[in-house]
Motif scaffolding. Structure first.
Motif, short mmCIF file in Angstrom:
data_model
loop_
_atom_site.label_atom_id
_atom_site.label_comp_id
_atom_site.label_asym_id
_atom_site.label_seq_id
_atom_site.Cartn_x
_atom_site.Cartn_y
_atom_site.Cartn_z
N GLU A 22 -8.29 26.92 24.63
CA GLU A 22 -8.49 26.28 23.32
C GLU A 22 -8.88 27.32 22.27
O GLU A 22 -8.37 27.28 21.14
CB GLU A 22 -9.57 25.21 23.40
N ALA A 23 -9.75 28.25 22.64
CA ALA A 23 -10.15 29.29 21.69
C ALA A 23 -8.96 30.15 21.28
O ALA A 23 -8.85 30.56 20.11
CB ALA A 23 -11.26 30.16 22.29
N ALA A 24 -8.04 30.43 22.22
CA ALA A 24 -6.87 31.24 21.89
C ALA A 24 -5.95 30.51 20.92
O ALA A 24 -5.41 31.11 19.98
CB ALA A 24 -6.12 31.59 23.18
N VAL A 25 -5.77 29.21 21.13
CA VAL A 25 -4.94 28.42 20.20
C VAL A 25 -5.58 28.41 18.81
O VAL A 25 -4.89 28.58 17.79
CB VAL A 25 -4.75 26.99 20.74
N GLY A 183 -22.19 29.07 18.01
CA GLY A 183 -22.58 29.96 16.92
C GLY A 183 -22.03 31.36 17.12
O GLY A 183 -21.53 31.99 16.16
N LEU A 184 -22.08 31.86 18.35
CA LEU A 184 -21.56 33.21 18.62
C LEU A 184 -20.05 33.26 18.43
O LEU A 184 -19.51 34.22 17.85
CB LEU A 184 -21.94 33.62 20.04
N PRO A 195 -13.07 35.54 24.54
CA PRO A 195 -13.98 35.88 25.65
C PRO A 195 -15.33 35.18 25.53
O PRO A 195 -15.95 34.88 26.56
CB PRO A 195 -14.12 37.41 25.56
N VAL A 196 -15.78 34.91 24.32
CA VAL A 196 -17.04 34.16 24.17
C VAL A 196 -16.88 32.77 24.77
O VAL A 196 -17.76 32.28 25.49
CB VAL A 196 -17.45 34.08 22.69
#
Length: 543
Positions: A22-25, A183-184, A195-196
């Motif tokens: 999901e973060a990559a999208v 937040g990060l 990666p986070v």
């Protein structure tokens, strides 16, 4: 030992890959404002369902797409949770069959959706109006429900008795982990959020192990014969209505808005005549200000002698455009009477009326504007009027049901389709992008309560001077420090006091906001000239 390590690696992989995807999208789309959500994909119940329902309630445009999406997230969530539960099961404790775990977690997924949906709808309302009260109200039930729902996917008679203190503790820790990880993910460079999110997913996996173990071996169960979970669920569902009533009481303007500029004479060093605009659900009894250079804005307009008319809270529910037109008439009358340049001093909705006026009447006698608690990047979501299809339509119907029930306990009805709210939604590209942008020829300043840091996604939030006050929305503007700052600003002195904590709090709030609806998707907005801060990270930019 090798078997335990293999299961641990599989658990961590299953927990890490979905958030990373999901973060990559999100990174591929440069969807900056949504970066804080991805760590929740594999969170323990009910944070995972809260993640799913916020996405679904914003990103559907018909009953068909909503129902298909609902079916999809129920199936995916149930099977994913069953897999996490199976891999997290204590090594030396007999485990039910995967078929039983899948059936039970599908049931819990469906139940969680029903319970969480009203609170996710309140999160959508929060993104529409940028009121932190809605966000805080929607999060508290998550903390209460978490240990009950975690137990539901693991043990048979999960509805009886109180969860153990360990379950409460591990569930609360997951909330903290998700808050920090969100937040990060919002603070690091865009692609570093992948990666986070993966690391947050692995932390989720370890917490699944702890919560499953605590549910399987709870020790002595308190109130073991009582159906505590159903009682808690009923209370939580009913409290969504009470929360809407509470938000109406706390976020609306005070009933007797008598700030110092209305009760004291202006110093001679202030060259302006001043119009003071109160907020939503305020009223006015017609009493004039002490200083003849100062007037209270009336949401009903002026009488035959050019004096502001008394008004009731219902009058503040009109559209921002209608209020701005009344303000234009009052500005012209006060300027003609005093011969002075005009300063506007608005709180909450009053600040938005002032900002709407400055946009629609750029050439006027107004040379200064003071905004208290302006809405921070409102209009980040949408729902159509009743009888129409469009993005967020089911969220709109949920909010109407909640409001109808809540209005039975309120003196002044508040509706999700009142003209004030609909005007914010209709002109969302402007209010999302330019509320705190400079206007040529007008000195501007915004007094922001610190809690507004969680009202807008991380990123640029103001290009005008700001004074950040440790307070809640609608804070008392009669505070001595605030009063001095206002007078100094009106006298032409530079005033600005930003707090270093503001951006940090923005980051911490990122995990719990509803995703922003892209401006280009909504036909109501797509013809506008505004850029979308959700994707650029900047405000005050044209497309």
């Amino acid at each position: 030992m090798d078997r335990t390590r293999r299961r641990t690696r599989r658990l961590l992989a299953l927990a890490a890959v979905p958030p990373a995807l999901e973060a990559a999208v999100i990174a591929l789309l440069t969807f900056h404002s949504a970066r804080g959500l991805s760590p929740q994909v594999t969170a323990v119940w009910p944070y995972d369902s809260y993640h799913d329902m916020r996405w679904l309630l914003v990103y559907h445009n018909s009953w068909t797409t909503f129902l298909l999406g609902l079916l999809a997230i129920t199936l995916v969530r149930g099977m994913l949770s069953a897999g996490l539960t199976a891999l997290a099961w204590p090594e030396h404790t007999p485990r039910p069959s995967f078929r039983w775990l899948a059936r039970r977690n599908l049931e819990v997924a469906a139940l969680a959706i029903v319970i969480i949906s009203p609170w996710a709808a309140l999160a959508v309302a929060y993104s529409a109006l940028a009121l932190s009260w809605y966000l805080l109200a929607s999060l508290l039930p998550m903390l209460v429900l978490a240990p009950f729902l975690v137990r539901g996917g693991v043990v048979d008679r999960w509805w009886r008795g109180l969860p153990s203190l360990a379950l409460f503790g591990w569930s609360l820790l997951n909330f903290v982990v998700l808050t920090v990880a969100g937040g990060l993910a919002s603070a690091v460079p865009l692609w570093w959020s992948v990666p986070v999110a993966a690391a947050a997913g692995m932390a989720n996996g370890l917490l699944w192990r702890r919560t499953v173990a605590a549910a399987v071996s709870p020790g002595r169960v308190r109130l073991a014969r009582l159906p505590v979970a159903p009682l808690a669920i009923v209370v939580i569902m009913a409290s969504s209505v009470a929360a809407q009533s509470l938000v109406g009481l706390t976020a609306g303007g005070p009933t007797d808005w008598r700030i110092p500029v209305l009760t004291e004479r202006l110093p001679d060093r202030v060259p302006h005549a001043v119009i003071a605009l109160a907020g939503h659900d305020s009223n006015y009894d017609g009493r004039p200000a002490v200083d003849p250079r100062v007037q209270r804005f009336s949401y009903r307009g002026l009488d035959d002698q050019q004096r502001p008319l008394p008004y009731e809270p219902e009058d503040t529910h009109q559209s921002l455009g209608a209020s701005a037109a009344l303000l234009a008439t009052q500005i012209d009358a006060l300027h003609k009477r005093t011969g002075r340049p005009i300063a506007l001093l608005g709180e909450s909705e009053g600040a938005m009326v002032a900002r709407t006026y400055l946009e629609k009447w750029p050439m006027s006698s107004v040379t200064a504007a003071v905004m208290f608690s302006p809405l921070g990047r409102p209009g980040r979501v949408y729902y159509p009027p009743p009888g129409y299809s469009g993005w967020g339509m089911v969220a709109g119907w949920e909010l109407r049901v909640i409001a109808t029930l809540a209005n039975t306990t309120k003196k002044v009805d508040s509706e999700p389709d009142e003209p004030f709210i609909r005007s914010v939604l209709a002109d969302a590209p402007f209010y999302r992008n330019r509320t705190l942008c400079p206007v040529a020829g007008v000195r501007m300043i915004a007094f922001l309560p610190l809690v507004t840091a969680v009202e807008a996604p991380p990123g640029e939030f103001a290009r005008i001077p700001t004074v950040q006050v440790p307070a809640l929305h609608g804070f008392p503007v009669g505070q001595e420090r605030v009063r001095r700052s206002v007078i100094n600003f009106l006298a032409g002195e530079p005033v600005e006091r930003p707090l270093r904590e503001y951006q940090f709090i923005q980051w911490l709030g990122a995990a719990w906001q509803a995703p922003t609806l892209a401006l280009t998707l909504n036909p109501v907005w797509s013809a506008g000239r505004e850029a979308d801060p959700a994707f650029t990270g900047d405000i005050c930019e044209a497309r």
